[in-house]
Design a protein around this motif. Structure first.
Motif, PDB file in Angstrom:
ATOM      1  N   GLY A 159       9.662  -9.960  12.534  1.00  0.00           N
ATOM      2  CA  GLY A 159       8.229 -10.200  12.483  1.00  0.00           C
ATOM      3  C   GLY A 159       7.665 -10.819  13.750  1.00  0.00           C
ATOM      4  O   GLY A 159       6.444 -10.864  13.948  1.00  0.00           O
ATOM      5  N   THR A 215       5.972  -1.701   3.652  1.00  0.00           N
ATOM      6  CA  THR A 215       5.320  -2.920   4.134  1.00  0.00           C
ATOM      7  C   THR A 215       5.155  -2.894   5.646  1.00  0.00           C
ATOM      8  O   THR A 215       4.080  -3.213   6.185  1.00  0.00           O
ATOM      9  CB  THR A 215       6.131  -4.165   3.726  1.00  0.00           C
ATOM     10  N   ASN A 216       6.216  -2.517   6.362  1.00  0.00           N
ATOM     11  CA  ASN A 216       6.163  -2.474   7.823  1.00  0.00           C
ATOM     12  C   ASN A 216       5.274  -1.351   8.329  1.00  0.00           C
ATOM     13  O   ASN A 216       4.582  -1.497   9.344  1.00  0.00           O
ATOM     14  CB  ASN A 216       7.579  -2.312   8.393  1.00  0.00           C
ATOM     15  N   SER A 262       1.575  -7.202   4.115  1.00  0.00           N
ATOM     16  CA  SER A 262       2.576  -8.239   3.871  1.00  0.00           C
ATOM     17  C   SER A 262       2.613  -8.711   2.414  1.00  0.00           C
ATOM     18  O   SER A 262       3.648  -9.180   1.937  1.00  0.00           O
ATOM     19  CB  SER A 262       2.326  -9.439   4.783  1.00  0.00           C
ATOM     20  N   LYS A 314       1.614  -2.392   7.276  1.00  0.00           N
ATOM     21  CA  LYS A 314       1.258  -3.777   7.605  1.00  0.00           C
ATOM     22  C   LYS A 314       0.600  -4.483   6.416  1.00  0.00           C
ATOM     23  O   LYS A 314      -0.430  -5.147   6.554  1.00  0.00           O
ATOM     24  CB  LYS A 314       0.308  -3.814   8.810  1.00  0.00           C
TER      25      LYS A 314
END
Length: 226
Positions: A116, A176-177, A182, A180
């Motif tokens: 992160g 999630t990545n 979270s 974006k």
């Protein structure tokens, strides 16, 4: 703050893992060796570190490959350790799977922080920490499953189950990545709790039940032989 976060991140993973280990061993006193619990926890940290490094240095492998490949890699690492000769056919291998999995999972807290690239404690940082708790629980649970599979001669079944359960984890992380978002990390916590509950409340107790059944059987044999 940027220097403090990396320095403390490993402890952020190890401390919760040790607390979970302490609680998870309650009720199993006398069925394991403290030295082996310690060693498997340390070995878990080492193989978890290797797995995390591989994931960190291969960010461009593609989402689908990541989702499928890394669950296989992670569970095979645990299997290699738990399937050595001294652990085979031993009930306590299920318990050692717990300590191995917790050591393994503890590494993914600092890994999540490094990936992160956090420079301060913000919402995304907190989400990563919360999500990593679910990952710790997940790896503890899959360690139990694989350990029981080694003991019960059903390794292929429980290894496959662990891999399939892991695909859910990598899917959530990948999404999630990618987008974006979270806040989806909360899914990892809920999922980790559920899988951990199943492993420690439905699978681990089987070794206690089987021990009692063996004692009753042996007692009956001894009575008949008199």
């Amino acid at each position: 703050m940027s220097s403090v976060i990396p320095q403390t991140s490993l402890f952020i993973g190890i401390i919760p893992a040790l607390i979970i280990l302490y609680l998870g061993l309650k009720g199993y006193e006398g069925r394991f060796k403290d030295k082996t619990i310690f060693l498997t926890f340390i070995v878990g940290i080492i193989i978890g570190f290797v797995s995390a490094v591989i994931e960190l240095i291969t960010p461009g492998i593609g989402l689908i490959v990541y989702i499928v490949l890394f669950p296989v890699l992670e569970q095979l690492f645990k299997t290699i350790v738990l399937n050595i000769g001294r652990f085979q056919e031993k009930q306590e291998t299920t318990i050692y799977g717990l300590s191995l999995g917790l050591g393994f999972g503890s590494v993914f807290t600092p890994a999540a922080i490094i990936m992160g690239n956090f420079q301060e404690i913000n919402l995304s940082f907190i989400a990563a920490i919360i999500g990593s708790l679910g990952i710790i629980l997940f790896h503890a649970a899959t360690g139990v499953l694989i350990g029981y599979g080694v003991y019960a001669h059903r390794l292929s079944t429980y290894l496959t189950t662990a891999i399939l359960l892991g695909i859910v984890i990598t899917t959530v992380i990948g999404v999630t990545n990618l987008f974006k978002v979270s806040y989806l990390q909360i899914i990892l916590v809920i999922y980790g709790i559920l899988v951990y509950w199943y492993a420690t409340k439905k699978v681990m107790p089987r070794i206690l039940e089987e021990s009692q059944r063996r004692k009753r059987t042996q007692k009956e044999i001894d009575i008949k032989s008199k």
